[in-house]
Design a protein around this motif. Structure first.
Motif, PDB file in Angstrom:
ATOM      1  N   UNK A  14       0.947  -1.310   0.006  1.00 33.09           N
ATOM      2  CA  UNK A  14      -0.041  -0.063  -0.215  1.00 33.09           C
ATOM      3  C   UNK A  14       0.838   1.299   0.014  1.00 33.09           C
ATOM      4  N   UNK A  15       0.256   2.214   0.419  1.00 26.99           N
ATOM      5  CA  UNK A  15       0.976   3.647   0.553  1.00 26.99           C
ATOM      6  C   UNK A  15       2.161   3.553   1.636  1.00 26.99           C
ATOM      7  N   UNK A  16       1.714   2.728   2.442  1.00 22.93           N
ATOM      8  CA  UNK A  16       2.715   2.628   3.768  1.00 22.93           C
ATOM      9  C   UNK A  16       4.029   1.569   3.279  1.00 22.93           C
ATOM     10  N   UNK A  17       4.995   1.381   4.070  1.00 24.23           N
ATOM     11  CA  UNK A  17       5.651   0.211   3.703  1.00 24.23           C
ATOM     12  C   UNK A  17       5.540  -1.254   4.022  1.00 24.23           C
ATOM     13  N   UNK A  18       3.994  -1.317   4.493  1.00 30.04           N
ATOM     14  CA  UNK A  18       3.669  -2.616   4.618  1.00 30.04           C
ATOM     15  C   UNK A  18       2.193  -2.649   4.316  1.00 30.04           C
ATOM     16  N   UNK A  19       1.751  -3.819   4.314  1.00 27.35           N
ATOM     17  CA  UNK A  19       0.243  -3.997   3.944  1.00 27.35           C
ATOM     18  C   UNK A  19      -0.662  -3.314   5.162  1.00 27.35           C
ATOM     19  N   UNK A  20      -1.420  -2.559   4.875  1.00 27.51           N
ATOM     20  CA  UNK A  20      -2.179  -1.891   5.908  1.00 27.51           C
ATOM     21  C   UNK A  20      -3.803  -2.259   5.757  1.00 27.51           C
ATOM     22  N   UNK A  21      -4.335  -2.816   6.639  1.00 27.62           N
ATOM     23  CA  UNK A  21      -5.658  -3.552   6.736  1.00 27.62           C
ATOM     24  C   UNK A  21      -6.388  -2.327   7.538  1.00 27.62           C
ATOM     25  N   UNK A  22      -7.642  -1.830   6.540  1.00 24.99           N
ATOM     26  CA  UNK A  22      -8.414  -0.655   7.209  1.00 24.99           C
ATOM     27  C   UNK A  22      -9.418  -1.514   8.364  1.00 24.99           C
ATOM     28  N   UNK A  23      -9.838  -0.776   9.148  1.00 18.61           N
ATOM     29  CA  UNK A  23     -11.096  -1.468  10.055  1.00 18.61           C
ATOM     30  C   UNK A  23     -11.708  -0.286  10.751  1.00 18.61           C
ATOM     31  N   UNK A  24     -12.584  -0.863  11.539  1.00 21.00           N
ATOM     32  CA  UNK A  24     -13.600   0.086  12.291  1.00 21.00           C
ATOM     33  C   UNK A  24     -12.514   1.022  13.343  1.00 21.00           C
ATOM     34  N   UNK A  25     -11.621   0.351  14.044  1.00 24.17           N
ATOM     35  CA  UNK A  25     -10.899   1.094  14.944  1.00 24.17           C
ATOM     36  C   UNK A  25      -9.375   1.183  14.458  1.00 24.17           C
ATOM     37  N   UNK A  26      -9.045   2.629  13.731  1.00 23.47           N
ATOM     38  CA  UNK A  26      -7.652   2.530  13.287  1.00 23.47           C
ATOM     39  C   UNK A  26      -7.097   3.551  14.235  1.00 23.47           C
ATOM     40  N   UNK A  27      -5.902   4.247  14.143  1.00 22.77           N
ATOM     41  CA  UNK A  27      -5.150   4.879  15.203  1.00 22.77           C
ATOM     42  C   UNK A  27      -5.979   6.274  15.692  1.00 22.77           C
ATOM     43  N   UNK A  28      -6.827   6.844  14.800  1.00 23.63           N
ATOM     44  CA  UNK A  28      -7.448   7.954  15.041  1.00 23.63           C
ATOM     45  C   UNK A  28      -8.427   7.559  16.179  1.00 23.63           C
TER      46      UNK A  28
END
Length: 196
Positions: free
Chosen positions: A136-150
């Motif tokens: 993805x845009x990041x240097x690893x595969x980023x899984x979206x989800x209901x609870x992310x960092x924000x």
């Protein structure tokens, strides 16, 4: 969810800050260290009963976390930078949980369960990233989800500011975290089944 769908609205500010830091000669890793240094005090301020300052340090740390990633993508991402970023994110979260647990020992059991759910969530998140060939845009595969960092920052902020409801809010965070983890597990099952 917000990191995936609302990032575009704050990205221009992140980009400008990243450009400013790069012009001053700072590296992405230096900003990662700075964000960690600010963020680790969140738990200290929460413990000593300064909730507003604790929330402020948490969000400054989170903003710097977004900026360092943008800086890395503008220059060159590195595995070491990725490792620092993920590790420091967890240490900031641990500081919040430990600070609140020692300040409010009656809620310690709920905060312990939340810690376990975060360990579970990160195990799934990082393992899927390692097993997936997607980039993805990041240097690893980023899984979206209901609870992310924000969402995590919002829930931590509410826990810090409304500490009289700390146990209830922590259990809410726990439910959201577990839902997200199982959401990512289901996505991982589909993703990894396609590889076979």
């Amino acid at each position: 969810m917000l990191d995936t769908h609302a990032r575009k609205y704050v990205q221009p500010i992140i980009e400008k800050t990243a450009d400013f830091f790069l012009k001053t000669g700072l590296t992405a890793n230096q900003v990662t260290y700075l964000g960690f240094f600010v963020g680790i005090f969140t738990g200290v301020f929460a413990y000593f009963g300064h909730p507003v300052i604790a929330v402020l340090t948490l969000w400054i740390s989170g903003f710097l976390d977004a900026v360092d990633g943008t800086m890395a993508r503008k220059t060159k991402t590195s595995p070491w930078g990725t490792l620092l970023d993920i590790t420091f994110d967890r240490l900031v979260e641990i500081s919040v949980i430990v600070g609140l647990a020692f300040r409010y020992p009656n809620s310690m059991w709920a905060l312990l369960l939340l810690s376990v759910s975060i360990i579970f969530a990160m195990t799934v998140f990082l393992t899927v990233g390692a097993l997936s060939e997607k980039n993805g845009v990041k240097s690893f595969y980023y899984q979206a989800g209901l609870a992310e960092r924000t969402e995590g920052f919002i829930l931590f902020s509410v826990m810090i500011l409304f500490s009289s409801y700390l146990t209830l809010l922590t259990l809410l965070f726990l439910i959201v975290e577990l839902f997200t983890t199982f959401q990512r597990l289901l996505e991982a099952k589909h993703l990894l089944d396609k590889k076979n």
